[in-house]
Design a protein around this motif. Structure first.
Motif: not given
Length: 245
Positions: A12-15, A52-53, A133-134, A234-235
């Protein structure tokens, strides 16, 4: 010559991570456990360092639980606004812990409190994520009668998150019944949105769930107490319950 195995690339790139306020309590009956908050921040920081974003919606149950007696008999809208302010306190607490873990973090609020955090602006939130940035979304949707589950589904759709990570407090995922009340409740590793809705399973509140289903947003329901469960998800590992179209 043997080498260290390479870490798998994130799937996943953005969660969007939905954290309940209870997840911040640790073993306390209400309030915030600083040790638990640091542990959660460290887990998020690990995922963030992998590229990851991460956007976060945090609940306020840990604080509101202590205010429940004061809110008893109160108008529903007023009580909901109190709950929104509780999420602001949690958002600031989590921001502090993440920044101490060297993660640049922004808090955006659905209720303007300009001295404390930015107002929620979708394009600005996306830009923060692109700049690695989170982003923590506080104050729910800014409207009474909507839960932070609905805020999580709404923000996930708005920022084009690839998945909603529903972190539960002490529950491994979705079950056929409440496992705390029914010892025969069966764990469900994977289910479709439609089947979960038909069976009346408690994945998230009905408004939030409908938003995810309409936008074909997958949901992973998992136990936050696992220590490294976000990193495993995410893995690409199967953790908790996957809900998808």
């Amino acid at each position: 010559m043997s080498g260290t195995p390479t870490e798998p690339a994130p799937v996943y790139r953005r969660v969007l991570l939905k954290l309940s306020g209870e997840a911040l309590m640790g073993e306390m009956s209400y309030g915030t456990d600083p040790v638990r908050v640091r542990e959660i921040a460290a887990e998020i920081a690990t995922v963030h360092r992998r590229g990851v974003e991460v956007a976060i919606v945090v609940g306020g149950g840990n604080i509101y639980r202590g205010l429940a007696a004061a809110a008893e008999g109160m108008d529903r809208a007023s009580g909901d606004y109190m709950g929104m302010l509780a999420t602001v306190l949690n958002a600031l607490t989590l921001q502090d812990a993440l920044e101490k873990a060297n993660v640049t973090t922004r808090v955006q609020l659905a209720i303007p409190i300009s001295e404390v955090a930015e107002p929620y602006i979708r394009r600005r939130a996306v830009r923060h994520l692109e700049k690695h940035r989170v982003v923590i979304f506080g104050a729910g949707t800014g409207n009474p009668f909507f839960t932070t589950d609905t805020a999580a589904a709404l923000r996930a759709a708005e920022i084009h998150a690839e998945v909603v990570l529903m972190a539960k407090h002490g529950i491994e995922g979705v079950y056929s019944a409440d496992p705390r009340k029914d010892p025969d409740a069966e764990f469900i590793p994977e289910i479709t949105h439609k089947e979960a809705l038909t069976r009346g399973l408690a994945v998230m509140d009905s408004t939030a769930f409908a938003l995810c289903m309409d936008n074909q947003l997958p949901i992973v329901v998992f136990n936050m107490a696992g220590g490294d469960n976000i990193d495993r998800i995410v893995s690409g590992e199967r953790v908790g319950t996957l809900v998808r179209t």
